[in-house]
Scaffold this motif. Structure first.
Motif, PDB file in Angstrom:
ATOM      1  N   ARG A   1      49.350  12.444 -21.931  1.00 20.32           N
ATOM      2  CA  ARG A   1      50.076  12.390 -23.140  1.00 20.32           C
ATOM      3  C   ARG A   1      49.251  11.707 -24.214  1.00 20.32           C
ATOM      4  O   ARG A   1      48.303  10.899 -23.930  1.00 20.32           O
ATOM      5  CB  ARG A   1      51.370  11.536 -23.050  1.00 20.32           C
ATOM      6  N   LEU A   2      49.726  12.121 -25.381  1.00 23.54           N
ATOM      7  CA  LEU A   2      48.755  11.413 -26.541  1.00 23.54           C
ATOM      8  C   LEU A   2      49.266   9.996 -27.287  1.00 23.54           C
ATOM      9  O   LEU A   2      50.391   9.757 -27.185  1.00 23.54           O
ATOM     10  CB  LEU A   2      48.805  12.352 -27.696  1.00 23.54           C
ATOM     11  N   MET A   3      48.348   9.208 -27.359  1.00 21.06           N
ATOM     12  CA  MET A   3      48.735   7.773 -27.983  1.00 21.06           C
ATOM     13  C   MET A   3      48.063   8.019 -29.179  1.00 21.06           C
ATOM     14  O   MET A   3      46.993   7.960 -29.614  1.00 21.06           O
ATOM     15  CB  MET A   3      48.076   6.648 -27.072  1.00 21.06           C
ATOM     16  N   TYR A   4      49.033   7.542 -30.318  1.00 23.67           N
ATOM     17  CA  TYR A   4      48.557   7.246 -31.666  1.00 23.67           C
ATOM     18  C   TYR A   4      48.786   5.869 -32.260  1.00 23.67           C
ATOM     19  O   TYR A   4      49.865   5.342 -31.940  1.00 23.67           O
ATOM     20  CB  TYR A   4      49.637   8.071 -32.686  1.00 23.67           C
TER      21      TYR A   4
ATOM     22  N   ASP B   1      48.984  -0.526 -36.682  1.00 21.72           N
ATOM     23  CA  ASP B   1      50.171  -0.037 -37.117  1.00 21.72           C
ATOM     24  C   ASP B   1      50.768   1.170 -36.087  1.00 21.72           C
ATOM     25  O   ASP B   1      49.977   1.857 -35.707  1.00 21.72           O
ATOM     26  CB  ASP B   1      50.068   0.492 -38.611  1.00 21.72           C
ATOM     27  N   LYS B   2      52.001   1.278 -35.807  1.00 21.58           N
ATOM     28  CA  LYS B   2      52.522   2.214 -35.446  1.00 21.58           C
ATOM     29  C   LYS B   2      52.436   3.494 -36.339  1.00 21.58           C
ATOM     30  O   LYS B   2      52.183   3.469 -37.551  1.00 21.58           O
ATOM     31  CB  LYS B   2      54.048   2.227 -34.977  1.00 21.58           C
ATOM     32  N   VAL B   3      52.409   4.825 -35.629  1.00 18.17           N
ATOM     33  CA  VAL B   3      52.363   5.731 -36.537  1.00 18.17           C
ATOM     34  C   VAL B   3      53.736   6.652 -36.590  1.00 18.17           C
ATOM     35  O   VAL B   3      54.248   6.660 -35.815  1.00 18.17           O
ATOM     36  CB  VAL B   3      51.319   6.963 -35.839  1.00 18.17           C
ATOM     37  N   GLU B   4      54.115   6.752 -37.767  1.00 24.85           N
ATOM     38  CA  GLU B   4      55.450   7.327 -38.058  1.00 24.85           C
ATOM     39  C   GLU B   4      55.745   8.650 -37.180  1.00 24.85           C
ATOM     40  O   GLU B   4      54.806   9.438 -37.336  1.00 24.85           O
ATOM     41  CB  GLU B   4      55.596   7.568 -39.528  1.00 24.85           C
ATOM     42  N   GLY B   5      56.760   8.344 -36.538  1.00 21.26           N
ATOM     43  CA  GLY B   5      57.029   9.532 -35.853  1.00 21.26           C
ATOM     44  C   GLY B   5      56.595   9.745 -34.381  1.00 21.26           C
ATOM     45  O   GLY B   5      56.971  10.476 -33.614  1.00 21.26           O
ATOM     46  N   GLN B   6      55.806   8.536 -34.017  1.00 21.74           N
ATOM     47  CA  GLN B   6      55.384   8.486 -32.801  1.00 21.74           C
ATOM     48  C   GLN B   6      55.786   7.317 -32.047  1.00 21.74           C
ATOM     49  O   GLN B   6      55.521   6.144 -32.721  1.00 21.74           O
ATOM     50  CB  GLN B   6      53.642   8.623 -32.867  1.00 21.74           C
ATOM     51  N   VAL B   7      55.683   7.139 -30.653  1.00 24.41           N
ATOM     52  CA  VAL B   7      56.126   6.067 -30.094  1.00 24.41           C
ATOM     53  C   VAL B   7      55.201   5.931 -28.828  1.00 24.41           C
ATOM     54  O   VAL B   7      54.596   6.889 -28.580  1.00 24.41           O
ATOM     55  CB  VAL B   7      57.607   5.961 -29.602  1.00 24.41           C
ATOM     56  N   LEU B   8      54.736   4.656 -28.449  1.00 23.80           N
ATOM     57  CA  LEU B   8      54.108   4.575 -27.486  1.00 23.80           C
ATOM     58  C   LEU B   8      54.874   4.452 -26.043  1.00 23.80           C
ATOM     59  O   LEU B   8      56.229   4.024 -26.225  1.00 23.80           O
ATOM     60  CB  LEU B   8      53.168   3.203 -27.435  1.00 23.80           C
ATOM     61  N   THR B   9      54.531   4.791 -25.110  1.00 25.15           N
ATOM     62  CA  THR B   9      55.363   4.935 -24.021  1.00 25.15           C
ATOM     63  C   THR B   9      54.765   4.293 -22.503  1.00 25.15           C
ATOM     64  O   THR B   9      53.420   4.398 -22.498  1.00 25.15           O
ATOM     65  CB  THR B   9      55.938   6.572 -23.632  1.00 25.15           C
ATOM     66  N   LYS B  10      55.549   4.001 -21.590  1.00 21.81           N
ATOM     67  CA  LYS B  10      55.247   3.519 -20.300  1.00 21.81           C
ATOM     68  C   LYS B  10      55.404   4.624 -19.301  1.00 21.81           C
ATOM     69  O   LYS B  10      55.655   5.941 -19.815  1.00 21.81           O
ATOM     70  CB  LYS B  10      55.900   2.260 -20.173  1.00 21.81           C
ATOM     71  N   HIS B  11      55.294   4.406 -18.079  1.00 14.86           N
ATOM     72  CA  HIS B  11      55.353   5.451 -16.966  1.00 14.86           C
ATOM     73  C   HIS B  11      56.927   5.929 -17.139  1.00 14.86           C
ATOM     74  O   HIS B  11      57.955   5.148 -17.773  1.00 14.86           O
ATOM     75  CB  HIS B  11      55.398   4.520 -15.754  1.00 14.86           C
ATOM     76  N   ASP B  12      57.196   7.275 -16.748  1.00 17.13           N
ATOM     77  CA  ASP B  12      58.276   8.083 -16.787  1.00 17.13           C
ATOM     78  C   ASP B  12      59.117   8.028 -18.172  1.00 17.13           C
ATOM     79  O   ASP B  12      60.149   8.046 -18.390  1.00 17.13           O
ATOM     80  CB  ASP B  12      59.407   7.113 -15.805  1.00 17.13           C
TER      81      ASP B  12
ATOM     82  N   GLU C   1      59.207   6.004 -20.576  1.00 19.16           N
ATOM     83  CA  GLU C   1      60.038   4.784 -21.245  1.00 19.16           C
ATOM     84  C   GLU C   1      59.206   4.305 -22.392  1.00 19.16           C
ATOM     85  O   GLU C   1      58.083   4.211 -22.345  1.00 19.16           O
ATOM     86  CB  GLU C   1      60.270   3.759 -20.093  1.00 19.16           C
ATOM     87  N   GLU C   2      60.020   4.414 -23.488  1.00 21.54           N
ATOM     88  CA  GLU C   2      59.404   3.870 -24.852  1.00 21.54           C
ATOM     89  C   GLU C   2      58.951   2.329 -24.677  1.00 21.54           C
ATOM     90  O   GLU C   2      59.746   1.475 -24.069  1.00 21.54           O
ATOM     91  CB  GLU C   2      60.303   4.395 -26.017  1.00 21.54           C
ATOM     92  N   PHE C   3      58.068   2.056 -25.379  1.00 16.60           N
ATOM     93  CA  PHE C   3      57.725   0.626 -25.573  1.00 16.60           C
ATOM     94  C   PHE C   3      58.934  -0.309 -26.422  1.00 16.60           C
ATOM     95  O   PHE C   3      59.474   0.411 -27.142  1.00 16.60           O
ATOM     96  CB  PHE C   3      56.430   0.296 -26.664  1.00 16.60           C
TER      97      PHE C   3
ATOM     98  N   GLY D   1      53.674  -1.190 -16.679  1.00 19.11           N
ATOM     99  CA  GLY D   1      53.996   0.284 -16.990  1.00 19.11           C
ATOM    100  C   GLY D   1      53.085   0.862 -17.854  1.00 19.11           C
ATOM    101  O   GLY D   1      53.273   2.128 -17.927  1.00 19.11           O
ATOM    102  N   ALA D   2      52.262   0.268 -18.531  1.00 18.67           N
ATOM    103  CA  ALA D   2      51.127   0.820 -19.442  1.00 18.67           C
ATOM    104  C   ALA D   2      49.940   0.493 -19.312  1.00 18.67           C
ATOM    105  O   ALA D   2      49.026   0.173 -20.558  1.00 18.67           O
ATOM    106  CB  ALA D   2      51.647   0.572 -21.018  1.00 18.67           C
TER     107      ALA D   2
END
Length: 349
Positions: free
Chosen positions: A76-79, A94-105, A107-109, A166-167
């Motif tokens: 997956r892509l990480m922004y 900074d987080k990027v608008e519209g993008q979230v970081l995720t873990k296994h399965d 699951e959002e940060f 998980g990340a």
């Protein structure tokens, strides 16, 4: 090259969400290009910019990074919008608008996960510096079933507390981008473009790394020009910087009563090591310093006390203020090293 930079902003007008430096409210920083880039596997080169203020003075470096994160056969892509200070050290993201970081399965940060990532990126000496990715995961103990791992490798205990649960791979990739070759390149770029204005900015900054770097570039004339700020840093700074100042003050400071006096006036409030370094110059100090220190005998170590007594040997019996201070300390009965002063006075009689 795959186009990944559509989310890039041209201005930074507020403090990054996760940030280690001080931020001046109302500051608006404009991006300017640099010759540097971060090479991202399969996505090509991603530009690193410099952020300048309204006076066109550099403040930060930044890069909008999009990078693949692959684990357990899934990518997956990480922004992230990453920031470095002028010496190339990680400063925040900074987080990027519209993008979230995720873990296994998928699951959002959680918010605490983003905070934990920031703390990890702040650690220049993380275990991630010394380990490859496959060394951070314990090998499954179960045998292969139909050619597929029955149990995914688990994060080793040594690193588990510092990475987001998980990340691991996301943390590993982000850390190695933030602390990769770009750090040295940005530092070298700053040094190559270092001028009087940037020197003044770093010296006036409250960032300790900036202060130390700026102090290291001062010549004798500049020590004089900036003496008020140097005195302030000595009074308020950390022991490492205080020690550097005392050890690097030009000779002319110790030859002038007025130039050295402000440093002695801080004797009672600075750390033990700084006091010892100051006392190395006690022989060059005016008698006012001897009187001043005579009122602070109780905070001196045994060796510091001996240095002081050696320096005031000629004034101990002739200067009434110093003599009174010594007698009071020697006769107090409450100080561990009172006997040192008592023996000193006996030898003078």
């Amino acid at each position: 090259m795959v186009k990944t930079m559509e989310y890039q902003h041209k201005m930074l007008t507020k403090k990054p969400e996760f940030f280690a430096l001080q931020w001046q409210e109302g500051m608006a920083l404009k991006k300017k290009s640099t010759p540097f880039f971060i090479e991202v596997e399969t996505l090509g080169n991603q530009n690193v910019d410099i952020l300048v203020n309204e006076q066109n003075r550099p403040v930060l470096y930044t890069a909008d990074v999009c990078t693949p994160v692959c684990a357990d056969g899934e990518c997956r892509l990480m922004y992230l919008a990453l920031y470095w200070d002028l010496l190339g050290d990680y400063a925040g993201y900074d987080k990027v608008e519209g993008q979230v970081l995720t873990k296994h399965d998928h699951e959002e940060f959680l918010e605490q996960d983003y905070e934990k990532l920031h703390r990890l990126l702040l650690d220049d000496n993380s275990i991630l510096k010394r380990k490859k990715m496959d060394e951070l995961v314990s090998k499954p103990k179960e045998p292969l079933q139909d050619g597929v791992d029955a149990i995914a490798g688990a994060t080793i205990e040594e690193v588990k507390e510092s990475v987001v649960d998980g990340a691991l791979y996301s943390c590993y990739v982000a850390w190695n981008i933030a602390h990769g070759p770009i750090k040295g390149e940005l530092r070298d770029y700053t040094i190559a473009n270092f001028d009087k204005e940037m020197k003044g900015y770093m010296l006036q900054s409250n960032e300790q790394d900036y202060q130390m770097y700026a102090l290291g570039t001062l010549n004798e004339a500049e020590y004089l020009d900036h003496r008020d700020r140097i005195i302030q840093i000595f009074k308020e700074g950390i022991p490492l910087i205080r020690s550097y100042i005392v050890q690097n003050l030009p000779k002319l400071f110790w030859e002038s009563d007025s130039l050295q006096m402000p440093f002695w006036e801080s004797f009672a409030t600075v750390d033990i090591n700084s006091r010892s370094l100051l006392l190395n110059h006690i022989q060059q100090a005016p008698v006012e310093v001897a009187v001043l220190l005579g009122g602070n005998l109780e905070i001196m170590t045994k060796n510091q006390l001996k240095l002081y007594l050696l320096a005031i040997e000629n004034e101990a019996m002739t200067n009434p203020d110093i003599n009174a201070q010594l007698l009071r300390f020697a006769g107090s009965g409450t100080h561990t090293y009172a006997y040192v002063v008592a023996e000193f006075l006996e030898e003078l009689e």
